[in-house]
Enzyme design. Structure first.
Site, PDB file in Angstrom:
ATOM      1  CD  GLU A   1      -3.080  -0.640   0.041  1.00 26.91           C
ATOM      2  OE1 GLU A   1      -3.121   0.519  -0.401  1.00 26.91           O
ATOM      3  OE2 GLU A   1      -3.842  -1.537  -0.370  1.00 26.91           O
ATOM      4  CB  THR A   2       1.802   3.513   2.240  1.00 29.94           C
ATOM      5  OG1 THR A   2       1.901   2.781   3.473  1.00 29.94           O
ATOM      6  CG2 THR A   2       0.344   3.838   1.942  1.00 29.94           C
TER       7      THR A   2
END
Length: 381
Positions: A161-162
């Protein structure tokens, strides 16, 4: 990032771009030329410039009939002052880059799992994942004990995701959600997509009021996903937990809250701690293609191992007796990979409705676990 369940990849994962592949968004789609980074000649090293937020152009959303009707409904349903909503809407901007990023891939563009996986399972994410796991081993162990979700799955999601909070998005959430709620591009199911984003826009207002924050201060992805786990606002309300005991939920700055919230989300979307063995098993398929009707049966495990074998699917190792789905990972011009996936794999697809996404989570988590073991660190699980 929920309903991440409907966004096949609407949530923006920052990818370390490979020199051998064009930049892609979280769906595996090639970014439009205007959003691709151009290769520049080498220059003397200097202090990096600060990241620049995405700023849209002003349009008077408050004059749009559909917007006015939406604000009327929100004010009546949730007890907001209509004048306050008007003042807020007057500050919201249209973000064309969000519109460009949700457009579907060009027709005929082949999917390529190997290219996608090279972007998502790379040395940067693996090294960062080892560091993240080492620094948060207690919280990961506690999340597994409480929710039944293994550390490597939580680590895989936060990495995809990040990159463990390095790239949480620089769009104002209200700008992105309002743009997509009322100016979604022409596409199949456009009305359904706009209805989804209107729900997330309402959830953002509710969350901001509940948390006591200025809704215009919230930053996230082009699709409005927030924080280290890239939760959509409705999922922040429903699944985010104060796992560090600070008295508030902070998905942007608290790794512990992010860990607990990801585990809570998966548990709430069907993760079963009693599922035995890995979530996927490599398989080969027979040339007669009797197994073909087993593909595309929805995001669920529905077949017994013996049913799959009878149809010509041969797992590399005998899987435990439980339900599976047949997953195909296309590789462009190269042969497609086939896997048996149990119910927990499909729980991951509720985070992002994509086989590529779920498999990248599984493979990144596994790579981080093996890298820790190679460094002599026990998983403690």
């Amino acid at each position: 990032m929920p309903m991440k369940t409907l966004i096949t990849a609407l949530l923006l994962s920052a990818a370390t771009l490979s020199a051998a592949a064009a930049p892609v968004d979280r769906y595996g789609y090639t970014l439009p030329p205007s959003m691709q980074k151009k290769k520049q000649p080498a220059a003397p090293k200097k202090k990096a410039a600060p990241a620049v937020d995405y700023v849209g152009e002003y349009v008077n959303f408050g004059d749009w009939q559909e917007v006015r009707a939406f604000l009327d409904d929100v004010a009546a349903r949730d007890g907001f002052e209509r004048a306050e909503l008007n003042a807020l809407m007057a500050q919201i901007r249209y973000v064309d880059s969000a519109v460009q990023l949700v457009k579907p891939a060009p027709p005929g563009k082949p999917k390529n799992w190997q290219a996608y996986s090279k972007l998502m399972i790379d040395p940067v994410r693996i090294d960062a994942g080892v560091k993240f796991w080492n620094e948060n081993s207690e919280a990961l162990s506690r999340a597994e004990a409480l929710y039944g979700v293994p550390a490597e799955i939580v680590v895989g999601i936060l990495g995809v995701e990040t990159v463990y909070g390095r790239n949480t998005g620089r769009f104002r959430v209200l700008d992105a959600l309002t743009t997509l709620a009322f100016a979604y591009p022409e596409a199949p199911q456009r009305r359904e997509r706009m209805a989804f984003f209107r729900g997330e826009l309402e959830s953002t207002l509710l969350f901001a009021r509940q948390a006591g924050v200025d809704p215009l201060s919230l930053k996230g992805s082009f699709a409005g996903a927030i924080g280290m786990p890239q939760f959509m606002p409705s999922s922040v309300i429903k699944y985010a937990v104060d796992f560090d005991g600070s008295g508030k939920v902070d998905l942007l700055n608290s790794s512990v809250d992010a860990i607990g919230s990801v585990a809570a989300f998966l548990a709430g979307h069907g993760w079963q701690r009693e599922q035995a063995g890995p979530v996927v098993y490599a398989a080969t398929v027979s040339p007669n293609r009797a197994w073909e009707p087993m593909l595309g049966r929805g995001l669920a495990a529905t077949y017994r191992p013996q049913e799959l074998v009878a149809a010509g699917v041969t797992p590399a190792v005998a899987p435990p007796e439980q339900l599976y789905g047949l997953v195909d990972l296309q590789n462009g011009a190269e042969p497609t990979e086939y896997w048996l996936a149990n119910g927990n794999f499909f729980a991951i697809t509720q985070y992002n409705r994509s086989y590529f996404y779920a498999m990248s989570v599984v493979e990144l988590g596994r790579a981080v676990r093996l890298a820790r073991a190679a460094a002599g660190v026990s998983s403690g699980m």
